[in-house]
Write a protein that holds these residues in place. Structure first.
Motif, mmCIF file in Angstrom:
data_model
loop_
_atom_site.group_PDB
_atom_site.id
_atom_site.type_symbol
_atom_site.label_atom_id
_atom_site.label_comp_id
_atom_site.label_asym_id
_atom_site.label_seq_id
_atom_site.Cartn_x
_atom_site.Cartn_y
_atom_site.Cartn_z
ATOM 1 N N GLN A 89 0.828 -1.209 0.000
ATOM 2 C CA GLN A 89 0.000 0.000 0.000
ATOM 3 C C GLN A 89 0.860 1.257 0.000
ATOM 4 O OE1 GLN A 89 -2.690 -0.481 3.353
ATOM 5 N NE2 GLN A 89 -4.321 -0.932 1.900
ATOM 6 N N VAL A 90 0.503 2.188 -0.889
ATOM 7 C CA VAL A 90 1.199 3.467 -1.007
ATOM 8 C C VAL A 90 0.143 4.564 -1.046
ATOM 9 C CG1 VAL A 90 2.688 4.873 -2.499
ATOM 10 C CG2 VAL A 90 3.130 2.430 -2.253
ATOM 11 N N ASP A 91 0.437 5.689 -0.405
ATOM 12 C CA ASP A 91 -0.447 6.853 -0.441
ATOM 13 C C ASP A 91 -0.030 7.756 -1.596
ATOM 14 O OD1 ASP A 91 -1.499 5.777 1.849
ATOM 15 O OD2 ASP A 91 -0.736 7.325 3.192
ATOM 16 N N PHE A 92 -0.998 8.208 -2.390
ATOM 17 C CA PHE A 92 -0.737 9.117 -3.499
ATOM 18 C C PHE A 92 -1.478 10.419 -3.250
ATOM 19 C CE2 PHE A 92 0.088 4.982 -5.259
ATOM 20 C CZ PHE A 92 1.213 5.196 -6.047
ATOM 21 N N GLY A 93 -0.724 11.520 -3.248
ATOM 22 C CA GLY A 93 -1.300 12.830 -3.016
ATOM 23 C C GLY A 93 -0.367 13.897 -3.556
ATOM 24 N N ARG A 94 -0.616 15.137 -3.210
ATOM 25 C CA ARG A 94 0.199 16.253 -3.696
ATOM 26 C C ARG A 94 1.226 16.664 -2.650
ATOM 27 N NH1 ARG A 94 -0.855 16.098 -9.011
ATOM 28 N NH2 ARG A 94 -3.079 16.135 -9.362
ATOM 29 N N LEU A 95 2.437 16.960 -3.137
ATOM 30 C CA LEU A 95 3.525 17.479 -2.315
ATOM 31 C C LEU A 95 4.203 18.595 -3.097
ATOM 32 C CD1 LEU A 95 5.097 14.095 -1.157
ATOM 33 C CD2 LEU A 95 3.933 15.721 0.317
ATOM 34 N N ASP A 96 5.202 19.219 -2.485
ATOM 35 C CA ASP A 96 5.972 20.232 -3.207
ATOM 36 C C ASP A 96 6.511 19.644 -4.501
ATOM 37 O OD1 ASP A 96 5.529 22.023 -1.170
ATOM 38 O OD2 ASP A 96 7.462 21.656 -0.199
ATOM 39 N N ASP A 97 6.612 20.469 -5.549
ATOM 40 C CA ASP A 97 7.024 20.001 -6.873
ATOM 41 C C ASP A 97 8.382 19.332 -6.908
ATOM 42 O OD1 ASP A 97 4.675 20.875 -7.997
ATOM 43 O OD2 ASP A 97 5.488 22.821 -8.592
ATOM 44 N N ASP A 98 9.320 19.743 -6.067
ATOM 45 C CA ASP A 98 10.673 19.193 -6.131
ATOM 46 C C ASP A 98 10.852 17.927 -5.285
ATOM 47 O OD1 ASP A 98 10.306 20.660 -3.832
ATOM 48 O OD2 ASP A 98 12.338 21.454 -3.784
ATOM 49 N N ILE A 99 9.779 17.418 -4.698
ATOM 50 C CA ILE A 99 9.823 16.219 -3.872
ATOM 51 C C ILE A 99 8.996 15.129 -4.559
ATOM 52 C CG2 ILE A 99 9.200 15.216 -1.651
ATOM 53 C CD1 ILE A 99 9.432 18.052 -0.479
ATOM 54 N N SER A 100 9.612 13.969 -4.766
ATOM 55 C CA SER A 100 8.876 12.860 -5.389
ATOM 56 C C SER A 100 8.010 12.115 -4.377
ATOM 57 C CB SER A 100 9.845 11.875 -6.040
ATOM 58 O OG SER A 100 10.516 12.480 -7.114
ATOM 59 N N GLY A 101 8.357 12.228 -3.102
ATOM 60 C CA GLY A 101 7.554 11.569 -2.085
ATOM 61 C C GLY A 101 8.338 11.290 -0.819
ATOM 62 N N LEU A 102 7.732 10.469 0.035
ATOM 63 C CA LEU A 102 8.304 10.115 1.328
ATOM 64 C C LEU A 102 8.405 8.602 1.431
ATOM 65 C CD1 LEU A 102 5.993 12.342 3.562
ATOM 66 C CD2 LEU A 102 8.235 12.966 2.634
ATOM 67 N N ILE A 103 9.581 8.102 1.752
ATOM 68 C CA ILE A 103 9.740 6.684 2.058
ATOM 69 C C ILE A 103 9.454 6.561 3.542
ATOM 70 C CG2 ILE A 103 11.365 4.770 2.216
ATOM 71 C CD1 ILE A 103 12.800 6.121 -0.241
ATOM 72 N N GLY A 104 8.308 5.973 3.858
ATOM 73 C CA GLY A 104 7.837 5.954 5.225
ATOM 74 C C GLY A 104 8.289 4.749 6.029
ATOM 75 N N LEU A 105 7.950 4.799 7.297
ATOM 76 C CA LEU A 105 8.320 3.759 8.239
ATOM 77 C C LEU A 105 7.747 2.403 7.835
ATOM 78 C CD1 LEU A 105 9.998 3.570 10.788
ATOM 79 C CD2 LEU A 105 7.937 4.020 12.114
ATOM 80 N N ASP A 106 6.590 2.393 7.164
ATOM 81 C CA ASP A 106 6.003 1.128 6.730
ATOM 82 C C ASP A 106 6.946 0.365 5.809
ATOM 83 O OD1 ASP A 106 5.669 3.029 4.676
ATOM 84 O OD2 ASP A 106 3.652 2.345 4.161
ATOM 85 N N LEU A 107 7.555 1.035 4.838
ATOM 86 C CA LEU A 107 8.475 0.388 3.901
ATOM 87 C C LEU A 107 9.821 0.086 4.570
ATOM 88 C CD1 LEU A 107 8.995 -0.668 1.069
ATOM 89 C CD2 LEU A 107 9.699 1.638 0.413
ATOM 90 N N LEU A 108 10.300 1.025 5.385
ATOM 91 C CA LEU A 108 11.578 0.807 6.076
ATOM 92 C C LEU A 108 11.510 -0.404 7.004
ATOM 93 C CD1 LEU A 108 12.429 4.527 6.905
ATOM 94 C CD2 LEU A 108 13.448 3.105 5.107
ATOM 95 N N MET A 109 10.393 -0.569 7.692
ATOM 96 C CA MET A 109 10.244 -1.715 8.590
ATOM 97 C C MET A 109 9.981 -3.006 7.819
ATOM 98 S SD MET A 109 8.326 -0.066 11.866
ATOM 99 C CE MET A 109 8.483 -1.548 12.834
ATOM 100 N N ALA A 110 9.239 -2.935 6.727
ATOM 101 C CA ALA A 110 8.983 -4.128 5.912
ATOM 102 C C ALA A 110 10.288 -4.711 5.388
ATOM 103 C CB ALA A 110 8.047 -3.792 4.754
#
Length: 127
Positions: A89-110
């Motif tokens: 599962q990944v969240d898709f939404g809007r962020l600042d233009d120069d940021i592709s996203g956030l690698i969150g704790l869910d993926l780091l722990m997985a």
């Protein structure tokens, strides 16, 4: 996997494959304070079909930037360094233009990742 610091922020790359299309995101923030991995719609909407579908969830995220709404959907495959996970599962939404996203704790722990900040590297822990 190598990381870099840009403007004081830890950055890494993430590869997303969904519906037989693949996109490499190079400007993902490694964010241990983010519960979920979040991808900027602006970074993928021309390459991946991540439009809302039945079974997706609309979620609200709270952070320093305030409150944001995202579409949480199951993605076919994520690759993060040598780690690969399917049906994630990944969240898709809007962020600042120069940021592709956030690698969150869910993926780091997985992936059972260990961050070595002295070398700006990340690897999976040996179990």
């Amino acid at each position: 996997m190598k990381m870099k610091i840009v403007n004081g922020i830890l950055i890494a790359s993430l590869t997303i494959t969904h519906k037989e299309n693949t996109k490499v995101l190079h400007d993902m923030i490694v964010d241990t304070g983010s519960a979920h991995t979040w991808v900027n719609l602006d970074a993928v909407e021309n390459n991946l079909d991540v439009a809302p579908e039945d079974g997706d969830q609309i979620v609200t995220a709270f952070g320093i930037g305030g409150r944001d709404i995202a579409n949480r959907k199951r993605i076919d495959r994520l690759e993060f360094g040598t780690f690969s996970v399917t049906d994630f599962q990944v969240d898709f939404g809007r962020l600042d233009d120069d940021i592709s996203g956030l690698i969150g704790l869910d993926l780091l722990m997985a992936g059972n990742f260990v961050l070595d900040l002295s070398r700006l590297e990340m690897h999976q822990a040996h179990t």
